[in-house]
Design a protein around this motif. Structure first.
Motif, PDB file in Angstrom:
ATOM      1  N   HIS A 131      82.143  42.125  47.755  1.00 15.82           N
ATOM      2  CA  HIS A 131      82.171  42.348  46.135  1.00 15.82           C
ATOM      3  C   HIS A 131      83.117  41.041  45.842  1.00 15.82           C
ATOM      4  N   HIS A 167      72.871  49.288  44.514  1.00 13.37           N
ATOM      5  CA  HIS A 167      72.878  49.640  45.751  1.00 13.37           C
ATOM      6  C   HIS A 167      71.960  51.195  45.810  1.00 13.37           C
ATOM      7  N   HIS A 211      78.676  40.496  43.467  1.00 15.56           N
ATOM      8  CA  HIS A 211      79.135  40.161  44.867  1.00 15.56           C
ATOM      9  C   HIS A 211      79.330  38.467  44.751  1.00 15.56           C
ATOM     10  N   HIS A 269      77.291  45.948  41.539  1.00 18.64           N
ATOM     11  CA  HIS A 269      78.631  45.284  41.485  1.00 18.64           C
ATOM     12  C   HIS A 269      78.339  43.706  41.606  1.00 18.64           C
ATOM     13  N   ILE A 287      74.068  42.922  42.675  1.00 18.19           N
ATOM     14  CA  ILE A 287      73.721  43.822  43.485  1.00 18.19           C
ATOM     15  C   ILE A 287      73.520  45.262  43.210  1.00 18.19           C
TER      16      ILE A 287
HETATM   17 CU    CU Z   1      77.788  46.022  46.025  1.00 15.10          CU
END
Ligand code: CU
Ligand code: ZN
Length: 202
Positions: free
Chosen positions: A117, A175, A101, A99, A173
């Motif tokens: 986000h 994850h 952020h 994502h 980012i």
């Molecule tokens: Cu994220």
């Protein structure tokens, strides 16, 4: 040849020579030079200004604490969105959420400093192709057995300019887990294994 004939011939030659006009035709007087109009220099149509170079950016991902995940995410502004090219390494095989952020701050050991986000439109979390989603919801990257994941796609609704939808300067980012596209507001993607700041290419 007797002398008389020689004399006559000489005289004739002289007479003829004296009276004879040059048989060479007089050179025709040169036609008065018509001033040649200089061909009008065709005014060069000004070349249309080159289209502005597409804005580009890169996020170099560094591993968070306890992670070895690295990678590069490249961005190029295109019609209607941004083309994203991801190349990430040292992941566990399988799907990993990734994502944009809201903060370009990877200083915390767990990258929590990057905030939530990127969501300038105030939407719910979702899949990248769903109607209701954060602008930063890029979906999942799938790593092979070698831990590498690559993907190129166009993310609609974001830019690299000065607009509220611009992701320039934001955080990126990757994850630990897959994004389920349902759990609010994170997609239940677990910890953050790599973080980078999206920096515009000068
Ligand atoms: Cu994220
Ligand atoms: Zn989201």
């Amino acid at each position: 040849m007797n002398r008389t004939l020689l004399t006559l011939t000489f005289c004739a030659a002289v007479v003829t020579g004296c009276s004879k006009k040059s048989s060479a035709p007089a050179a025709e007087p040169a036609a008065p030079a018509t001033p040649v109009e200089p061909a009008p220099v065709e005014a060069e149509a000004p070349a249309p200004p080159p289209p502005p170079a597409a804005k580009q950016a890169t996020a170099t991902l560094a591993p968070t604490k306890k992670s070895k995940v690295t990678g590069t995410i490249s961005f190029k502004e295109v019609e209607g969105g941004v083309e994203v090219t991801a190349a990430v390494e040292n992941l566990t095989p399988g799907d990993h959420a990734y994502h944009v952020h809201e903060k370009g701050d990877c200083s915390a050991p767990d990258a929590s400093s990057a905030g939530g986000h990127f969501n300038p439109g105030g939407h719910k979390h979702g899949a990248p192709d769903s109607e209701d989603r954060h602008e930063g919801d890029f979906g999942n990257l799938t790593a092979g057995k070698d831990g590498k994941a690559t993907k190129t796609f166009v993310m609609k609704g974001i830019t690299l300019g000065d607009q509220p939808t611009s992701i320039a300067g934001k955080g990126f980012i990757v994850h630990e887990k897959a994004d389920d596209f349902k759990t609010q507001p994170t997609g239940n993607a677990g910890g953050r294994v790599a973080c980078g700041v999206i920096e515009l290419t000068p």
